[in-house]
Design an enzyme around this catalytic site. Structure first.
Site, PDB file in Angstrom:
ATOM      1  N   HIS A  26       0.798  -1.242   0.000  1.00  0.00           N
ATOM      2  CA  HIS A  26       0.000   0.000   0.000  1.00  0.00           C
ATOM      3  C   HIS A  26       0.826   1.285   0.000  1.00  0.00           C
ATOM      4  CE1 HIS A  26      -3.592  -2.336   0.606  1.00  0.00           C
ATOM      5  NE2 HIS A  26      -3.250  -2.746   1.811  1.00  0.00           N
TER       6      HIS A  26
HETATM    7  C1  TV7 Z   1      -0.699  -5.378   3.719  1.00  0.00           C
HETATM    8  N1  TV7 Z   1      -8.234  -2.634   8.734  1.00  0.00           N
HETATM    9  C2  TV7 Z   1      -2.487  -4.141   5.004  1.00  0.00           C
HETATM   10  C3  TV7 Z   1      -3.942  -3.969   5.353  1.00  0.00           C
HETATM   11  C4  TV7 Z   1      -4.227  -2.614   5.939  1.00  0.00           C
HETATM   12  C5  TV7 Z   1      -5.655  -2.427   6.389  1.00  0.00           C
HETATM   13  C6  TV7 Z   1      -7.569  -1.510   8.601  1.00  0.00           C
HETATM   14  C7  TV7 Z   1      -7.488  -2.027  10.715  1.00  0.00           C
HETATM   15  C8  TV7 Z   1      -7.162  -1.972  12.139  1.00  0.00           C
HETATM   16  C9  TV7 Z   1      -6.156  -1.113  12.559  1.00  0.00           C
HETATM   17  C10 TV7 Z   1      -5.822  -1.067  13.926  1.00  0.00           C
HETATM   18  C11 TV7 Z   1      -6.523  -1.897  14.831  1.00  0.00           C
HETATM   19  C12 TV7 Z   1      -7.821  -2.773  13.084  1.00  0.00           C
HETATM   20  C13 TV7 Z   1      -9.348  -4.489  13.608  1.00  0.00           C
HETATM   21  C14 TV7 Z   1      -8.197  -2.988  10.013  1.00  0.00           C
HETATM   22  C15 TV7 Z   1     -10.188   3.306   7.500  1.00  0.00           C
HETATM   23  C16 TV7 Z   1      -9.702   3.013   8.843  1.00  0.00           C
HETATM   24  C17 TV7 Z   1     -10.447   2.031   9.706  1.00  0.00           C
HETATM   25  C18 TV7 Z   1      -8.105   2.095  12.638  1.00  0.00           C
HETATM   26  C19 TV7 Z   1      -8.767   1.357  13.784  1.00  0.00           C
HETATM   27  N2  TV7 Z   1      -7.510  -2.728  14.381  1.00  0.00           N
HETATM   28  C20 TV7 Z   1      -2.194  -5.309   4.078  1.00  0.00           C
HETATM   29  C21 TV7 Z   1      -5.919  -1.023   6.813  1.00  0.00           C
HETATM   30  C22 TV7 Z   1      -7.342  -0.811   7.303  1.00  0.00           C
HETATM   31  C23 TV7 Z   1      -4.813  -0.232  14.395  1.00  0.00           C
HETATM   32  N3  TV7 Z   1      -7.595   0.585   7.489  1.00  0.00           N
HETATM   33  O1  TV7 Z   1      -2.861  -5.218   2.844  1.00  0.00           O
HETATM   34  C24 TV7 Z   1      -4.485  -0.204  15.734  1.00  0.00           C
HETATM   35  O2  TV7 Z   1      -8.804  -3.611  12.677  1.00  0.00           O
HETATM   36  O3  TV7 Z   1      -9.782   0.406   7.158  1.00  0.00           O
HETATM   37  C25 TV7 Z   1      -8.830   1.101   7.437  1.00  0.00           C
HETATM   38  C26 TV7 Z   1      -8.941   2.597   7.740  1.00  0.00           C
HETATM   39  C27 TV7 Z   1      -9.206   4.148   9.699  1.00  0.00           C
HETATM   40  C28 TV7 Z   1      -8.318   3.612  10.812  1.00  0.00           C
HETATM   41  N4  TV7 Z   1      -9.028   2.615  11.632  1.00  0.00           N
HETATM   42  C29 TV7 Z   1      -9.541   1.493  10.821  1.00  0.00           C
HETATM   43  O4  TV7 Z   1      -2.586  -6.523   4.659  1.00  0.00           O
HETATM   44  C30 TV7 Z   1       0.242  -5.493   4.858  1.00  0.00           C
HETATM   45  N5  TV7 Z   1      -7.090  -1.102   9.804  1.00  0.00           N
HETATM   46  C31 TV7 Z   1      -6.179  -1.865  16.186  1.00  0.00           C
HETATM   47  C32 TV7 Z   1      -5.162  -1.023  16.633  1.00  0.00           C
HETATM   48 ZN    ZN Z   2      -3.896  -7.340   3.398  1.00  0.00          ZN
END
Ligand code: TV7
Ligand code: ZN
Ligand code: CA
Length: 393
Positions: free
Chosen positions: A146
């Site tokens: 990403h």
């Molecule tokens: C390659 N999903 C990376 C995949 C990246 C996914 C996201 C989380 C997450 C982050 C945490 C957390 C989480 C249970 C899950 C819009 C948001 C929603 C943060 C809570 N628990 C790969 C990225 C994805 C961080 N991000 O492809 C700290 O899930 O959906 C989102 C963005 C904003 C931020 N919030 C989630 O696999 C290596 N994050 C717990 C603690």
């Molecule tokens: Zn992934």
């Protein structure tokens, strides 16, 4: 002489840096670098290290990272104070600008070292393929698809895959990038959007607004202008929850088989994100270790040199099983490894009551309802085959 040592076999190299595994994103963060320790420990316990060339990788240099990433971004990444330190009053908006310090991409201790180790292993793997010293080079610490030129995204800060592919492009005319992580490989697609020397193919869960990153629809096939060389050189396979081994295997072989015939890649870069497995903390699919591994096996059967990267994967014991199994596929010993974890394996407690290489009836996690109809999957394959009519060398 070497033929005696390696009868007919492929040369496989394994690139890792144990220092990388000591970094922590934070207590509750899904990304756990110690899944790499677990993977390496299984690979070692099964005796696979004796069938590969093993390298402890160096850290990538600033100049190497700079071959894709912008200097101001790298400078900030190298100097940004960790979260628990006083905020940088001189640079109030840099964290926002570079997407650093949020919950997905925290500023943890040793971040820059962690990033340069991940990139270093992917670059070393790519160079082994360039030098023709390996047929398959494995870098489980890479696969961070990403990251953008000037922006961190989705747990990724440095796009080691883009760096690795740039290295491959120095020695090979065409690179086929394949991404089986449950998320869309947006950073790699974007980096090579305007070139016909790299074809990107990502399989992922697609539900914009709900599932990260929200891009990678079926009609996202590269620049819309036919004058742009990158036109038709991005393929996206948007999927719904619960896809099975059987469906995924059929899709993968129809799409990658045909892509191989049309594009005729000189080398393959395969991102093996293990969050597409059943039971993953963030994933939504029903893939088993066998189904995930079948993709690696199919790519290997094409007989083209290949770099294998890691990626996502948030249930560490399943990540380790899949990546150890896929290491075995690379070596060609998957049928020879016993089903139980070796008794002497450190970390064995993580797999108690669990056979490591599942018997066929073993299921990872609770199966999800399968929302992929055969009709839709056929439409996807038809669309991809139509795109490929424009691709040829
Ligand atoms: C390659 N999903 C990376 C995949 C990246 C996914 C996201 C989380 C997450 C982050 C945490 C957390 C989480 C249970 C899950 C819009 C948001 C929603 C943060 C809570 N628990 C790969 C990225 C994805 C961080 N991000 O492809 C700290 O899930 O959906 C989102 C963005 C904003 C931020 N919030 C989630 O696999 C290596 N994050 C717990 C603690
Ligand atoms: Zn992934
Ligand atoms: Ca993907």
């Amino acid at each position: 002489e070497y033929d005696i040592v390696r009868p007919k076999g492929k040369t496989v190299s394994f690139h890792a840096n144990p220092e990388m595994e000591k970094h922590h994103f934070g207590q509750t963060h899904p990304m756990k670098p110690w899944r790499l320790t677990l993977t390496k420990s299984l690979v070692t316990s099964y005796g696979m290290t004796f069938a590969m060339d093993n390298y402890t990788t160096r850290t990538a240099t600033y100049e190497e990272l700079n071959s894709f990433h912008a200097s101001d971004y790298l400078d900030y990444l190298a100097t940004a104070p960790p979260e628990d330190q006083p905020r940088d009053v001189d640079n109030p908006d840099k964290e926002v600008k570079f997407n650093l310090g949020g919950s997905d991409c925290p500023l943890f201790h040793g971040l820059y070292d962690y990033c340069s180790m991940s990139a270093g292993s992917s670059l070393d793997a790519a160079r082994k393929i360039c030098n023709q010293q390996s047929d398959i080079a494995i870098a489980w610490g890479g696969g961070l698809h990403h990251a953008k030129r000037s922006e961190a995204s989705g747990f990724c800060y440095i796009n080691d895959i883009v760096l690795g592919i740039l290295q491959l492009l120095r020695c090979y005319p065409r690179v086929l990038y394949i991404d089986i992580d449950v998320h869309h490989g947006d950073g790699v697609e974007e980096a090579f959007f305007s070139t016909d020397r790299v074809m990107t193919v990502s399989f992922h869960k697609y539900q914009p607004e709900v599932f990260f990153p929200g891009t990678g629809g079926l009609d996202d096939n590269g620049p819309k202008s036919e004058h742009n060389q990158g036109a038709h050189h991005a393929i996206n396979v948007p999927l719904n929850d619960g896809i099975t081994d059987e469906q995924y295997g059929w899709l993968f072989e129809s799409i990658i088989g045909k892509t191989n015939e049309s594009f005729r890649p000189s080398v393959i870069a395969l991102q093996c994100g293990a969050d597409s497995l059943a039971g993953d903390r963030l994933g939504r699919f029903n893939l088993q270790v066998q189904g995930h591994g079948a993709c690696v096996n199919f790519c290997k059967s094409l007989g083209i040199p290949m770099v294998i990267f890691g990626g996502g994967g948030y249930t560490p014991r399943n990540v380790a099983r899949a990546w150890a199994y896929e290491t075995a596929i690379a070596i060609g010993c998957q049928s020879k490894i016993p089903e139980v974890i070796p008794a002497h394996a450190p970390w064995r407690e993580h797999f108690i009551h669990d056979t490591i290489f599942p018997t066929l009836e073993q299921i990872l996690g609770e199966p999800r309802a399968n929302r992929n109809t055969q009709k839709r999957l056929q439409e996807i394959v038809m669309h991809v085959h139509e795109q490929l009519r424009f691709v040829g060398h």
